[in-house]
Design a protein around this motif. Structure first.
Motif, PDB file in Angstrom:
ATOM      1  N   ALA B 255       0.847  -1.101  -0.030  1.00  0.00           N
ATOM      2  CA  ALA B 255      -0.089   0.032   0.031  1.00  0.00           C
ATOM      3  C   ALA B 255       0.710   1.220  -0.090  1.00  0.00           C
ATOM      4  O   ALA B 255       1.910   1.284   0.655  1.00  0.00           O
ATOM      5  N   PRO B 256       0.444   2.232  -0.612  1.00  0.00           N
ATOM      6  CA  PRO B 256       1.177   3.577  -0.589  1.00  0.00           C
ATOM      7  C   PRO B 256       0.896   4.204   0.614  1.00  0.00           C
ATOM      8  O   PRO B 256       0.187   4.153   1.478  1.00  0.00           O
ATOM      9  N   ASN B 257       2.200   4.862   0.978  1.00  0.00           N
ATOM     10  CA  ASN B 257       2.242   5.511   2.314  1.00  0.00           C
ATOM     11  C   ASN B 257       2.907   6.908   2.144  1.00  0.00           C
ATOM     12  O   ASN B 257       3.988   7.110   2.253  1.00  0.00           O
ATOM     13  N   VAL B 258       2.035   7.608   1.305  1.00  0.00           N
ATOM     14  CA  VAL B 258       2.673   8.925   0.894  1.00  0.00           C
ATOM     15  C   VAL B 258       1.714  10.059   1.596  1.00  0.00           C
ATOM     16  O   VAL B 258       0.696  10.405   0.986  1.00  0.00           O
ATOM     17  N   ARG B 259       2.121  10.704   2.569  1.00  0.00           N
ATOM     18  CA  ARG B 259       1.466  11.958   3.299  1.00  0.00           C
ATOM     19  C   ARG B 259       2.183  12.361   4.333  1.00  0.00           C
ATOM     20  O   ARG B 259       3.543  11.892   4.560  1.00  0.00           O
ATOM     21  N   TRP B 260       1.765  13.175   5.100  1.00  0.00           N
ATOM     22  CA  TRP B 260       2.315  14.051   6.196  1.00  0.00           C
ATOM     23  C   TRP B 260       2.377  12.939   7.307  1.00  0.00           C
ATOM     24  O   TRP B 260       1.269  12.615   7.562  1.00  0.00           O
ATOM     25  N   HIS B 261       3.503  12.940   7.923  1.00  0.00           N
ATOM     26  CA  HIS B 261       3.825  11.994   9.330  1.00  0.00           C
ATOM     27  C   HIS B 261       4.142  13.270  10.243  1.00  0.00           C
ATOM     28  O   HIS B 261       4.254  13.943  10.309  1.00  0.00           O
ATOM     29  N   LEU B 262       3.853  12.521  11.585  1.00  0.00           N
ATOM     30  CA  LEU B 262       4.141  13.117  12.607  1.00  0.00           C
ATOM     31  C   LEU B 262       5.390  12.868  13.395  1.00  0.00           C
ATOM     32  O   LEU B 262       5.644  11.698  13.561  1.00  0.00           O
ATOM     33  N   ARG B 268       5.882  17.963  11.205  1.00  0.00           N
ATOM     34  CA  ARG B 268       5.256  17.102  10.366  1.00  0.00           C
ATOM     35  C   ARG B 268       6.504  16.859   9.494  1.00  0.00           C
ATOM     36  O   ARG B 268       7.282  17.911   8.924  1.00  0.00           O
ATOM     37  N   VAL B 269       6.399  15.797   8.797  1.00  0.00           N
ATOM     38  CA  VAL B 269       7.408  15.481   7.891  1.00  0.00           C
ATOM     39  C   VAL B 269       6.590  14.835   6.887  1.00  0.00           C
ATOM     40  O   VAL B 269       5.922  14.130   6.914  1.00  0.00           O
ATOM     41  N   PHE B 270       6.875  15.039   5.652  1.00  0.00           N
ATOM     42  CA  PHE B 270       6.108  14.544   4.291  1.00  0.00           C
ATOM     43  C   PHE B 270       7.070  13.302   3.877  1.00  0.00           C
ATOM     44  O   PHE B 270       8.428  13.071   3.630  1.00  0.00           O
ATOM     45  N   ILE B 271       6.252  12.017   3.927  1.00  0.00           N
ATOM     46  CA  ILE B 271       7.120  10.594   3.783  1.00  0.00           C
ATOM     47  C   ILE B 271       6.648  10.383   2.491  1.00  0.00           C
ATOM     48  O   ILE B 271       5.113  10.079   2.410  1.00  0.00           O
ATOM     49  N   GLU B 272       7.277   9.784   1.408  1.00  0.00           N
ATOM     50  CA  GLU B 272       6.858   9.050   0.470  1.00  0.00           C
ATOM     51  C   GLU B 272       7.284   7.618   0.338  1.00  0.00           C
ATOM     52  O   GLU B 272       8.640   7.360   0.504  1.00  0.00           O
ATOM     53  N   GLY B 273       6.443   6.582   1.011  1.00  0.00           N
ATOM     54  CA  GLY B 273       7.023   5.363   1.086  1.00  0.00           C
ATOM     55  C   GLY B 273       5.819   4.204   0.813  1.00  0.00           C
ATOM     56  O   GLY B 273       4.742   4.721   0.161  1.00  0.00           O
ATOM     57  N   SER B 274       5.840   3.042   1.456  1.00  0.00           N
ATOM     58  CA  SER B 274       5.054   2.090   1.090  1.00  0.00           C
ATOM     59  C   SER B 274       4.847   1.048   2.260  1.00  0.00           C
ATOM     60  O   SER B 274       5.940   0.881   3.093  1.00  0.00           O
ATOM     61  N   VAL B 275       3.728   0.058   2.249  1.00  0.00           N
ATOM     62  CA  VAL B 275       3.697  -0.781   3.568  1.00  0.00           C
ATOM     63  C   VAL B 275       3.596  -2.113   2.860  1.00  0.00           C
ATOM     64  O   VAL B 275       3.097  -2.104   1.874  1.00  0.00           O
ATOM     65  N   TRP B 276       4.569  -2.997   3.137  1.00  0.00           N
ATOM     66  CA  TRP B 276       4.408  -4.551   2.891  1.00  0.00           C
ATOM     67  C   TRP B 276       4.124  -5.364   3.786  1.00  0.00           C
ATOM     68  O   TRP B 276       4.454  -5.317   4.976  1.00  0.00           O
ATOM     69  N   VAL B 295      10.753  13.254   2.220  1.00  0.00           N
ATOM     70  CA  VAL B 295      10.979  14.122   1.211  1.00  0.00           C
ATOM     71  C   VAL B 295      10.302  15.529   1.508  1.00  0.00           C
ATOM     72  O   VAL B 295       9.795  16.465   0.667  1.00  0.00           O
ATOM     73  N   THR B 296      10.260  15.967   2.906  1.00  0.00           N
ATOM     74  CA  THR B 296       9.802  17.312   3.333  1.00  0.00           C
ATOM     75  C   THR B 296      10.169  18.390   2.378  1.00  0.00           C
ATOM     76  O   THR B 296       9.705  19.314   1.933  1.00  0.00           O
ATOM     77  N   GLU B 297      11.935  18.351   2.441  1.00  0.00           N
ATOM     78  CA  GLU B 297      12.452  19.397   2.130  1.00  0.00           C
ATOM     79  C   GLU B 297      12.003  19.626   0.534  1.00  0.00           C
ATOM     80  O   GLU B 297      11.831  20.854   0.016  1.00  0.00           O
ATOM     81  N   ARG B 298      12.304  18.672  -0.090  1.00  0.00           N
ATOM     82  CA  ARG B 298      11.689  18.550  -1.642  1.00  0.00           C
ATOM     83  C   ARG B 298      10.316  18.977  -1.727  1.00  0.00           C
ATOM     84  O   ARG B 298      10.029  19.861  -2.888  1.00  0.00           O
ATOM     85  N   ARG B 299       9.632  18.468  -0.971  1.00  0.00           N
ATOM     86  CA  ARG B 299       8.107  19.059  -1.148  1.00  0.00           C
ATOM     87  C   ARG B 299       7.882  20.420  -0.741  1.00  0.00           C
ATOM     88  O   ARG B 299       7.154  20.967  -1.417  1.00  0.00           O
ATOM     89  N   GLU B 300       8.541  20.786   0.289  1.00  0.00           N
ATOM     90  CA  GLU B 300       8.375  22.239   0.510  1.00  0.00           C
ATOM     91  C   GLU B 300       8.896  23.009  -0.564  1.00  0.00           C
ATOM     92  O   GLU B 300       8.444  24.195  -0.819  1.00  0.00           O
ATOM     93  N   ALA B 301      10.023  22.746  -1.130  1.00  0.00           N
ATOM     94  CA  ALA B 301      10.483  23.463  -2.138  1.00  0.00           C
ATOM     95  C   ALA B 301       9.664  23.290  -3.501  1.00  0.00           C
ATOM     96  O   ALA B 301       9.333  24.609  -4.090  1.00  0.00           O
ATOM     97  N   ASP B 302       8.921  22.155  -3.699  1.00  0.00           N
ATOM     98  CA  ASP B 302       7.918  21.920  -4.852  1.00  0.00           C
ATOM     99  C   ASP B 302       6.800  23.128  -4.433  1.00  0.00           C
ATOM    100  O   ASP B 302       6.145  23.740  -5.341  1.00  0.00           O
ATOM    101  N   GLU B 303       6.484  22.694  -3.257  1.00  0.00           N
ATOM    102  CA  GLU B 303       5.144  23.819  -3.113  1.00  0.00           C
ATOM    103  C   GLU B 303       5.491  25.486  -3.068  1.00  0.00           C
ATOM    104  O   GLU B 303       4.931  26.198  -3.632  1.00  0.00           O
ATOM    105  N   ARG B 304       6.845  25.750  -2.766  1.00  0.00           N
ATOM    106  CA  ARG B 304       7.058  27.073  -2.710  1.00  0.00           C
ATOM    107  C   ARG B 304       7.278  27.461  -4.401  1.00  0.00           C
ATOM    108  O   ARG B 304       6.532  28.411  -4.672  1.00  0.00           O
ATOM    109  N   LEU B 305       7.761  26.574  -4.981  1.00  0.00           N
ATOM    110  CA  LEU B 305       7.776  26.751  -6.426  1.00  0.00           C
ATOM    111  C   LEU B 305       6.319  27.100  -6.974  1.00  0.00           C
ATOM    112  O   LEU B 305       6.225  27.847  -7.932  1.00  0.00           O
TER     113      LEU B 305
END
Lengths: 120, 632
Positions: B255-262, B268-276, B295-305
């Motif tokens: 299952a995908p596990n792509v969302r903000w985590h605590l 909050r950190v944004f995680i791109e991952g999966s569950v097996w 991928v929080t940093e990348r995501r924040e950079a993406d969002e800023r952009l």
């Protein structure tokens, strides 16, 4: 030919909104033997004068008459085949293209040059 | 020792095999095991010297892998070429022990230098084979005295070498396993970018790897035993996201596990991952493996952009050569009302003004060669259908993927700027008109003044004063945009210039009336003439008198009319040469009686009596009907 010879006996319409200039202009033309029609200070008055005057040999027109433009008067005169010149403080470039061929004297105007343009 | 009782020898040799067996089972260090093997065999044969030679990769040489009784620079360093004429190579090829009893009588083989250096004269080579008959190398036992290795010795060494083979093989496998385990551990534990954790069937954390600590903040002791849901945001927990993920993983295989985590600290950190899902040896479910990357940093950079791209006031787009749009920003879609699909290709031209389209196409056809695109055209605003001027600029970029050129462009509203430019052009024209007119006026004033005075001192004075009045009024006119000109201001300007201060002798009375700029100049000249006359001959002269100026505004025929009433009283009667009055008043009278009616349709009166001067000026304030342009 000097201006006096060119202007003698000509009947000329003056359209100029500034009294001081109009008065001076008229005096100069009269002194050169011309008959002055007007001066008219507004396009409306000028059109009235054109309507009333049977013979016109030429016209000297200011372009900006207290904010109103003189082009309707030009159309009326050209329809009657009356030669026209502009005497204006406007820049030549501000004149619409369809009137670009009309001779143009910048202010302050030299009556002798006007005469040449009209009848020379 | 070689002459010991054969029974003792056999016993000693059996003990050596047993001792070696126990060492070989306890140790996992190949070098230590081989060293012990050499020590024990030397001891058993009473030579004190033995070594193990290992075939090196490519089978070109033999390395002294282990040994006892040798100089320090031999073990691990000396290499022997595997040459046809060596006893070592021969023994390996033959698969049998090869004995040299005395090198002085040996004719079959040469002896390596390090052996002769060490005083070796007798030796036996026993090949070592790994399971599967793979040659590993040799066990070599040396003696410094000639020796006849007997059958017992040979059998013992053969047995010994046969045990060595599997021992070496086992240790190789242990080392290989240890390597791969190490690799795995290193991979998992040093990958701190990746949070890796394992939960049980109830989704409780059972394994918490260093990456998980680095990403989420909890240490392993803190995390283990906690529900996996502690990493979920309260919103996600409420929405049942933890259960959805494990159920989906169970059902779908992952299952995908792509969302903000605590994090532990609440961030909050944004995680791109999966569950097996994990299974035990029998295939029964035993929990879940969760792997994710921060991928929080990348995501924040993406969002800023993205925020930047979607909120800057420019309309942005991407295109291929020739102006085929491939993407339009939301701003473009909002402004033009086009859909993304409508804007693509040449679709954007549909909202460009029809008169500007040919120019836009032409600019695109030349853009590649110029290396840039820069033009202005009108774009239709969806909200009101207005065509607003926009400036468009774009530069080509080489798309690294496809190899073709892509254009990134902005379209920027410049309508107001454009209007300002046009207005400025009109203003410059207006200014030129006004200035040239002024020169005309000055020239006419000179002529007319001279007509009255002749080229005299009187001319100079009158002309100078009239020019000064003209100049004063230019000052007012230049500020007229910011500061509307009032009748009172005009009166004050001229009366002040005469040195006449309002007070006993001068009274001004009337409402605030704005005079439009086109009317100001002539009115100022009229007032100048009146004031000059009053100063010379009237109420402001040394002879005494009073000046009152009253004015009022009224409505007449839909327009406002201004009535100015100028009255000088108790004026000293004129002297005998009243002609001077006529001279001074002549120009003013012409302005009042002829110029004002001529220019503005004003109604005027001008009356000069012995002790009184009375002038009325009644003029329309508005230009109703004169202005041919439509209102607004």
């Amino acid at each position: 030919m000097n201006p006096a010879q060119i202007l003698a006996g000509r009947r000329i319409l003056l359209v100029e909104d500034d009294f001081i200039i109009a008065d001076d202009f008229a005096a100069t033309f009269v002194a050169a033997g011309a008959e002055v029609v007007g001066p008219a200070a507004t396009p409306g008055k000028a059109l009235e004068l054109i309507e009333r005057t049977e013979r016109l040999d030429g016209a000297v027109l200011d372009i900006n008459l207290q904010g109103d433009l003189v082009y309707a008067v030009v159309d009326a005169l050209q329809a009657r085949g009356v030669p026209v010149i502009f005497a204006s403080g406007y820049d030549r470039a501000a004149i619409p293209e369809r009137y670009a061929d009309i001779p143009f004297c910048e202010k302050p105007v030299d009556p002798a040059r006007c005469a040449k343009h009209l009848f020379g | 020792m070689p002459n010991d009782d054969p029974a003792d020898v056999l016993l000693r040799q059996q003990k050596v095999l047993a001792d070696f067996g126990s060492v070989a089972l306890q140790s996992e260090d190949l070098d230590a095991v081989l060293h012990e093997a050499c020590r024990l065999v030397g001891e058993a044969l009473g030579t004190e010297r033995a070594k193990v030679l290992e075939i090196e990769t490519g089978a070109q040489s033999l390395l002294v892998r282990a040994g006892v009784g040798w100089a320090p620079d031999v073990v691990g360093r000396v290499r022997l070429p595997m040459d046809e004429h060596s006893s070592e190579t021969y023994a390996i090829k033959a698969g049998e022990p090869v004995i040299t009893q005395d090198i002085r009588t040996e004719t079959r083989f040469g002896l390596p230098a390090f052996l002769t250096d060490a005083g070796v004269v007798a030796l036996v080579n026993v090949p070592i084979f790994l399971p599967g008959q793979r040659a590993y190398g040799l066990l070599q036992v040396d003696d410094t005295v000639p020796r006849d290795f007997d059958q017992h010795d040979i059998e013992f060494l053969r047995t010994y070498a046969m045990i060595l083979g599997p021992v070496i093989d086992r240790l190789h496998k242990v080392a290989a396993l240890r390597d791969s385990e190490e690799r795995f551990r290193l991979t998992v534990e040093t990958a701190t970018d990746y949070a890796i954790l394992i939960t049980d069937n109830e989704d409780r954390i059972t394994d918490w790897l260093p990456g998980a600590e680095a990403v989420f903040g909890w240490s392993a002791p803190e995390a283990i035993g906690q529900p996996g849901a502690i990493l979920f945001t309260p919103e996600d927990r409420k929405a049942g996201q933890p259960e959805w993920e494990t159920e989906t993983a169970r059902r779908e295989g992952h299952a995908p596990n792509v969302r903000w985590h605590l994090r532990q600290d609440g961030a909050r950190v944004f995680i791109e991952g999966s569950v097996w899902p994990l299974h035990d040896g029998q295939g029964a479910p035993r929990g879940f493996l969760k792997i994710g990357q921060d991928v929080t940093e990348r995501r924040e950079a993406d969002e800023r952009l993205r925020t930047l791209m979607q909120n800057i006031p420019q309309l942005i787009w991407r295109a291929r050569d020739g102006g085929d749009w491939t993407w339009a920003s939301p701003q473009w879609l909002d402004f033009t009302g086009q859909s993304q699909e409508q804007s693509l290709g040449q679709g954007w031209l549909d909202v460009v003004h029809p008169d500007d389209r040919a120019r836009a196409r032409e600019a695109w056809s030349e853009a590649r060669e110029r290396g840039s695109l820069d033009l202005e055209y009108r774009v239709r605003r969806a909200s009101d259908g207005a065509w607003l001027w926009h400036q468009t600029r774009a530069h080509p970029m080489l798309d690294s993927g496809a190899g073709h050129v892509e254009w990134l462009g902005t379209t920027n509203e410049v309508h107001v700027l454009k209007e300002l430019q046009e207005r400025q052009a009109v203003m410059v024209n207006e200014l030129q008109h006004r200035t040239r007119n002024l020169i005309g006026v000055v020239s006419s004033i000179a002529t007319q003044t001279m007509a009255h005075t002749g080229p005299t001192d009187a001319f100079r004075e009158e002309f100078h004063h009239r020019l000064a009045a003209l100049s004063r009024v230019q000052g007012l006119l230049s500020r007229a945009e910011q500061e509307p000109i009032t009748l009172r201001a005009l009166l004050r300007l001229e009366l002040d210039a005469m040195g006449a201060i309002t007070g006993d002798r001068v009274r001004l009375d009337g409402p605030t009336v704005h005079i439009r700029p086109t009317m100001v100049q002539i009115l100022a000249l009229v007032l100048h003439e009146l004031a000059t006359n009053a100063r010379k001959y009237g109420a402001l002269s040394d002879g005494g008198g009073r000046l009152g100026v009253d004015w009022q505004v009224r409505q007449e025929n839909g327009g406002r009319w201004l009535l100015i009433d100028w009255r000088e009283e108790d004026v000293l009667p004129p002297a005998e040469d009243a002609t001077t009055t006529q001279h001074g008043g002549g120009y003013g009278r012409r302005l009042i009686e002829r110029a004002l009616p001529f220019t503005f349709d004003a109604r005027t009166t001008y009356l000069v009596e012995p002790t009184e001067i009375h002038c009325t000026i009644d003029l329309p304030l508005d230009r109703a009907g004169q202005d041919g342009r439509p209102a607004g």
